[in-house]
Scaffold this active site. Sequence first.
Site, PDB file in Angstrom:
ATOM      1  CG  ASP A  94       0.613  -8.783   6.628  1.00  9.68           C
ATOM      2  OD1 ASP A  94       0.062  -9.382   7.571  1.00  9.68           O
ATOM      3  OD2 ASP A  94       0.878  -7.566   6.661  1.00  9.68           O
TER       4      ASP A  94
ATOM      5  CG  ASP B 274      -0.446   8.942   3.639  1.00  7.40           C
ATOM      6  OD1 ASP B 274       0.045   7.792   3.773  1.00  7.40           O
ATOM      7  OD2 ASP B 274      -0.136   9.897   4.370  1.00  7.40           O
TER       8      ASP B 274
ATOM      9  CG  ASP C  34       6.744  -5.329   6.671  1.00 13.09           C
ATOM     10  OD1 ASP C  34       7.573  -4.923   5.832  1.00 13.09           O
ATOM     11  OD2 ASP C  34       5.552  -5.508   6.389  1.00 13.09           O
TER      12      ASP C  34
ATOM     13  N   GLY D 263       0.808  -1.220   0.000  1.00 13.99           N
ATOM     14  CA  GLY D 263       0.000   0.000   0.000  1.00 13.99           C
ATOM     15  C   GLY D 263       0.833   1.259   0.000  1.00 13.99           C
ATOM     16  NE  ARG D 264       3.611   1.740   5.123  1.00 13.52           N
ATOM     17  CZ  ARG D 264       4.160   1.939   6.275  1.00 13.52           C
ATOM     18  NH1 ARG D 264       4.711   3.084   6.540  1.00 13.52           N
ATOM     19  NH2 ARG D 264       4.164   0.995   7.185  1.00 13.52           N
TER      20      ARG D 264
END
Length: 478
Positions: free
Chosen positions: A246, A123, A256, A90-91
Amino acid sequence: MTLHVPFDNSYGKLPDRFFTRVAPTPVAEPSLIALNAALAKELGLDAEALRSNEGVAALAGNAVPDGADPLAQVYAGHQFGGWNPQLGDGRAILLGEVIDSKGVRRDLQLKGSGPTPYSRRGDGRAWLGPVLREYVVSEAMHALGIPTTRALAAVATGEPVIRERQLPGAVLTRVASSHIRVGTFQYFAARNDIDAIRKLMDYVIERHYPGIDGPLGMLDALVERQAHLVAQWMGVGFIHGVMNTDNTHVAGETIDYGPCAFMDAYHPGKVFSSIDHMGRYAYGRQPEIAIWNLAQLATALLPVIDEDTNIAVDKATEVVNRFPDLYAAAWLRVFRGKLGLSGEEEADANLIARLLTHMAEAGMDFTNSFRALTDDADGFLSTNPVLAEWAAEWSARLDRDGADPATQKALMRRANPAVIPRNHRVEEMISAAVEGNYAPFFKLNDVLYRPFDLAPDNSDFAAPPRPEQEVRRTFCGT
Ligand code: AMP
Ligand code: MG
């Protein structure tokens, strides 16, 4: 100086449903914060070219370098045990792959580089804090000898991002042996896309486990890597914080870095993540969570293990069930090293466990206690008289090993870091960076590149936090 990245891309050759091609979104005013020159060299990249305007533009996502094939990977995952059928980058945007100086294929990924079709309501951006935290902690992890994604660069965007308040934006260039997660397999399994599971498996085997045969072979290899990985985390007091499927790498790299942290005072129930209310990912629960995650991978692989689901379940279960013994052995290897033991005795696990129990009861600093046993055992033990009996047993055990004390010390010095990325140091570094002062970032990074030897003038980096410095919560890296 022109930037030349010798891209050799393979993920983009997988079927279209594995990703979405999407370019990074340019930022207002990119400026380089840090470039990891040693890593650049390993990747066959010219550090000077990366530092040039053209290089910084590429690292910020303002220009796509020749040969890149930017894309966002799709995946699913269990987050805190709850199923999410579609996550994906997503980013983050994969720029492409390069073959490093050892012949290993590595991903170059921009994190915080703008929205993708998988951004949901986010965003697509990252603020400076998590970018610098991931830079420092992932590089520290590497220096500690623990498999991990790496940080090639951090760039300030010159744009604010809105979180609880307005914060400076940044982009991290992450390097990984791949960005394939357990959740990538789960994504296709949930859609009953057996062809995709098979293609992904073939890809993972070729990239990470050459010579290994089929889904059970791959699962078995990962069980082993995860067992080693988590044992190594335990040995340095690392708490991942978001061990969702994930965030579980299919080749056993630490990936992550969100609300991760290293423990100061030892306690197996220690949790830092502000969103981990149930303590699901507490320090002491990491091994069982790793098995749970491996079981999710096993489940995703069932259709390619055997047509008969019962047979597939039996076979996969047998493989996943190897984890506890592998983990116990890896954990013993790690902690034997921390106590300078080279031989193996049945009672070693108990000897280690008793020390840890005492450390938990007394709230002792994990890193510094082991380091004190390394550098000044007599001094340490004299201030902890309750350990007298334990110390006598340890000493007798060392004698039975028969190694000379210098060898034992050397073993301990390699197993017990003097300095870890302590939370209060990381937070202090982030606060300074938000004010435009990157000196603490560079200093912290520098000290952590040699975690096993601490220069006397760096001794404050080994100190645990004073009560008012203690960080009790870390926040997700959004
Ligand atoms: P993480 O907690 O970092 O593993 O992220 C979980 C999911 O949320 C991943 O799919 C991320 O790409 C996505 N995500 C996290 N932060 C953002 C953001 N600011 N904008 C868009 N997607 C995000
Ligand atoms: Mg993630």
